[in-house]
Motif scaffolding. Sequence first.
Motif, PDB file in Angstrom:
ATOM      1  N   SER A 177       0.829  -1.203   0.000  1.00 23.19           N
ATOM      2  CA  SER A 177       0.000   0.000   0.000  1.00 23.19           C
ATOM      3  C   SER A 177       0.867   1.259   0.000  1.00 23.19           C
ATOM      4  CB  SER A 177      -0.981  -0.005   1.180  1.00 23.19           C
ATOM      5  OG  SER A 177      -0.292  -0.207   2.377  1.00 23.19           O
ATOM      6  N   ARG A 233       0.960   4.130  -2.947  1.00 24.35           N
ATOM      7  CA  ARG A 233       0.803   5.553  -2.659  1.00 24.35           C
ATOM      8  C   ARG A 233       1.950   6.377  -3.251  1.00 24.35           C
ATOM      9  NH1 ARG A 233      -1.162   8.593   2.854  1.00 24.35           N
ATOM     10  NH2 ARG A 233      -3.092   7.465   2.727  1.00 24.35           N
ATOM     11  N   ARG A 235       3.663  12.988  -0.006  1.00 26.16           N
ATOM     12  CA  ARG A 235       2.631  12.032  -0.467  1.00 26.16           C
ATOM     13  C   ARG A 235       1.928  11.350   0.712  1.00 26.16           C
ATOM     14  NH1 ARG A 235       3.186   9.080  -5.761  1.00 26.16           N
ATOM     15  NH2 ARG A 235       4.143  10.629  -7.109  1.00 26.16           N
ATOM     16  N   HIS A 266       1.137   5.948   7.425  1.00 22.83           N
ATOM     17  CA  HIS A 266       0.493   6.859   6.473  1.00 22.83           C
ATOM     18  C   HIS A 266      -0.144   8.039   7.208  1.00 22.83           C
ATOM     19  CE1 HIS A 266      -0.106   3.738   2.998  1.00 22.83           C
ATOM     20  NE2 HIS A 266       1.122   4.148   3.130  1.00 22.83           N
TER      21      HIS A 266
END
Length: 232
Positions: free
Chosen positions: A73, A77, A129, A160
Amino acid sequence: MADDDAELQWLTQLSREQLHARAQHYFKAGGATEPEVALVAHGAARAIFKDYARTPGWFGRVIAPVLIWREASALTRLAGLVGIPRIHRQIDARGLLIEYLPATPWPRADVPEAAYQRLTALVAAMHERGVAHCDLRAPSNILVDANGTPYIVDFVARVHRGRRWNLPWNWLFRQFVAADDSALAKLRVRFAPGLADAADRACLEYRGPAERLARTIGEWARNVVRFFVRSS
Ligand SMILES: Nc1ncnc2c1ncn2[C@@H]1O[C@H](COP(=O)(O)OP(=O)(O)O)[C@@H](O)[C@H]1O
Ligand SMILES: [Mg+2]
């Protein structure tokens, strides 16, 4: 070039067993809590196969799919960012085939000074990001090629950024961003002392809240893992 693409396509379709049969080198041999990390090849094509399928017990069954999901993941991203490997194919919950970077881990490379600035820019773009790496203290996760282009691998520990309203999570995220930045300061002090400034050196002496937190969470996670490995 078209031939190379075809060879890579071919490599990407292989099964787990066929990929292991094509391993030229294992960067990691695998263990109770570690994946096998293999360089697999077909003709001129190369790829990295990160595989937990032979990791035994509870860790292999339950934790490994979470780690592969975490890595995949983050790479998704960060897709398109120069310096981050792309995903060729997720084999299944335990195996990931990613782009091979023809580069050397930082501690073993002859790193030009300009690479430090480029690495700082890459880490900033990664944070932009919404990904904090959280394991840049291990310099084997930072690679550099013959042109001085830096690369970052190994996103299993990543955090994240949360949604805009999730203020506590985003506070935590910022602590991990700061921990990444202090890992870069440490890298400069260790490998390019001429580039390190007083703030970088102070970073080594003083362990800020970010680092203490990252360490506490790291130690906690290691203890949890040890507990499950012992009891599996
Ligand atoms: N995409 C890649 N290209 C080239 N080498 C890689 C790549 N990914 C990993 N490696 C090599 O394999 C080593 C182990 O991979 P890593 O993803 O860090 O595994 P681990 O999670 O077990 O630390 C790295 O230190 C690096 O030398
Ligand atoms: Mg690693």
